[in-house]
Design a protein around this motif. Structure first.
Motif, PDB file in Angstrom:
ATOM      1  N   HIS A 130       0.868  -1.179   0.000  1.00  0.00           N
ATOM      2  CA  HIS A 130       0.000   0.000   0.000  1.00  0.00           C
ATOM      3  C   HIS A 130       0.905   1.229   0.000  1.00  0.00           C
ATOM      4  N   ASP A 131       0.423   2.386   0.368  1.00  0.00           N
ATOM      5  CA  ASP A 131       1.222   3.615   0.312  1.00  0.00           C
ATOM      6  C   ASP A 131       2.502   3.467   1.143  1.00  0.00           C
ATOM      7  N   PHE A 132       3.603   3.933   0.583  1.00  0.00           N
ATOM      8  CA  PHE A 132       4.876   3.853   1.291  1.00  0.00           C
ATOM      9  C   PHE A 132       5.758   5.027   0.905  1.00  0.00           C
ATOM     10  N   CYS A 133       6.827   5.223   1.671  1.00  0.00           N
ATOM     11  CA  CYS A 133       7.819   6.234   1.330  1.00  0.00           C
ATOM     12  C   CYS A 133       9.204   5.625   1.480  1.00  0.00           C
ATOM     13  N   CYS A 134      10.187   6.302   0.915  1.00  0.00           N
ATOM     14  CA  CYS A 134      11.563   5.822   0.899  1.00  0.00           C
ATOM     15  C   CYS A 134      12.459   6.972   1.372  1.00  0.00           C
ATOM     16  N   ILE A 135      13.287   6.704   2.382  1.00  0.00           N
ATOM     17  CA  ILE A 135      14.123   7.745   2.973  1.00  0.00           C
ATOM     18  C   ILE A 135      15.568   7.275   3.036  1.00  0.00           C
ATOM     19  N   ASN A 136      16.481   8.123   2.583  1.00  0.00           N
ATOM     20  CA  ASN A 136      17.915   7.873   2.718  1.00  0.00           C
ATOM     21  C   ASN A 136      18.349   8.417   4.080  1.00  0.00           C
ATOM     22  N   PHE A 159       2.719   5.759   6.736  1.00  0.00           N
ATOM     23  CA  PHE A 159       3.320   5.088   5.592  1.00  0.00           C
ATOM     24  C   PHE A 159       4.114   3.867   6.058  1.00  0.00           C
ATOM     25  N   ALA A 160       4.154   2.817   5.238  1.00  0.00           N
ATOM     26  CA  ALA A 160       5.272   1.885   5.354  1.00  0.00           C
ATOM     27  C   ALA A 160       6.504   2.660   4.899  1.00  0.00           C
ATOM     28  N   MET A 161       7.669   2.314   5.445  1.00  0.00           N
ATOM     29  CA  MET A 161       8.881   3.090   5.159  1.00  0.00           C
ATOM     30  C   MET A 161      10.023   2.173   4.768  1.00  0.00           C
ATOM     31  N   ALA A 162      10.764   2.562   3.753  1.00  0.00           N
ATOM     32  CA  ALA A 162      11.976   1.851   3.353  1.00  0.00           C
ATOM     33  C   ALA A 162      13.157   2.780   3.577  1.00  0.00           C
ATOM     34  N   PHE A 163      14.190   2.276   4.244  1.00  0.00           N
ATOM     35  CA  PHE A 163      15.347   3.090   4.586  1.00  0.00           C
ATOM     36  C   PHE A 163      16.596   2.593   3.878  1.00  0.00           C
ATOM     37  N   TYR A 164      17.260   3.503   3.167  1.00  0.00           N
ATOM     38  CA  TYR A 164      18.561   3.236   2.570  1.00  0.00           C
ATOM     39  C   TYR A 164      19.657   3.780   3.484  1.00  0.00           C
ATOM     40  N   ASN A 165      20.843   3.199   3.379  1.00  0.00           N
ATOM     41  CA  ASN A 165      22.043   3.671   4.089  1.00  0.00           C
ATOM     42  C   ASN A 165      21.780   3.895   5.581  1.00  0.00           C
ATOM     43  N   PRO A 166      21.298   2.871   6.282  1.00  0.00           N
ATOM     44  CA  PRO A 166      20.899   3.099   7.672  1.00  0.00           C
ATOM     45  C   PRO A 166      22.044   3.337   8.641  1.00  0.00           C
ATOM     46  N   ARG A 167      23.170   2.632   8.450  1.00  0.00           N
ATOM     47  CA  ARG A 167      24.198   2.693   9.491  1.00  0.00           C
ATOM     48  C   ARG A 167      25.560   2.391   8.886  1.00  0.00           C
ATOM     49  N   SER A 168      26.520   3.283   9.115  1.00  0.00           N
ATOM     50  CA  SER A 168      27.879   3.077   8.619  1.00  0.00           C
ATOM     51  C   SER A 168      28.865   3.280   9.757  1.00  0.00           C
TER      52      SER A 168
END
Length: 249
Positions: A130-136, A159-168
């Motif tokens: 369903h509706d989602f967002c994507c956050i770096n 929103f469901a959320m997708a996260f890029y580059n979470p932890r370095s």
């Protein structure tokens, strides 16, 4: 003008996830430009020059690609996943807008790839149904205050959320702060998925809850998906399936 630039996505890792369109572009290229690990995914061959560079040299590599294409070369700019998702397509257009006016006459195409977000979602089931967002989550190119604001608003909007580059290694506390923000806005039972190195031999998929999640569950090869309030878990023998219904109440 015979030169061209094609900005392509190599997918999340497995060769089988590279699209035929991208394969055809690589077969025609005289030059491949990109971050060293991505360039090394392209097999060497006669007539092809590979130009690898550091991860923080996006604009310089974009300028080099446009310059070579203007000289008549067939240049492929590679990214992992999809080139339009936190990757080289925007960098090339940024360099194009600020660079030599003659570059604007070049044949420039963006060829999509399978993003880590979509590959991870498919492995787990359909958490982005369903509706989602994507956050770096990297604050290299934007301040942490903006990231936190977007996290809070996305949680508020459910929103469901997708996260890029979470932890370095250089940003060890960023994901800890992300979890803190989410815990202020979301219930501890909220489903969270840690999908690492999807489609590679090192792939791992971990499904847990926001209450049980810890910062060390993520690194730079991990794509994190946080469900909405509607997201459901189907228990079964083996790994559970996670999906978000197509309707919302």
């Amino acid at each position: 003008m015979s030169g061209w630039v094609k900005i392509v996505g190599l997918g999340p890792g497995a060769e089988s996830m590279i699209t035929p369109e991208v394969t055809a572009a690589l077969d025609q290229a005289t030059d491949v430009v990109g971050y060293v690990p991505y360039v090394e995914r392209v097999a060497p061959r006669e007539g092809l020059t590979r130009h690898g560079s550091d991860n923080r040299e996006e604009i310089r590599r974009a300028e080099a690609a446009l310059r070579m294409a203007h000289e008549g070369r067939r240049v492929v700019v590679v990214s992992s996943g999809d080139p339009g998702v936190f990757a080289m397509a925007s960098a090339v257009f940024e360099a194009l807008e600020a660079g030599d006016a003659a570059w604007r006459a070049l044949d420039i195409q963006v060829l999509p790839g399978i993003s880590a977000m979509l590959a991870a979602s498919a492995r787990a089931g359909a958490p982005l149904g369903h509706d989602f967002c994507c956050i770096n989550l990297s604050d290299n190119l934007k301040p942490w205050a903006l990231i936190e604001k977007r996290l809070r608003l996305a949680a508020e909007a459910d929103f469901a959320m997708a996260f890029y580059n979470p932890r370095s290694k250089s940003r060890p506390v960023g994901f800890e702060r992300t979890l803190d923000v989410l815990r202020e806005a979301c219930e501890p039972e909220r489903v969270i998925i840690f999908a690492r190195a999807v489609s590679t031999p090192n792939e791992s998929i971990r499904v847990t809850t926001l209450g049980e999640a810890t910062p060390d569950m993520a690194d730079m090869r991990t794509l994190v998906i946080v469900g909405s309030r509607q997201t459901r878990l189907i228990e079964r023998s083996g790994a559970p399936l996670v999906y978000t219904p197509r309707s919302a109440s």
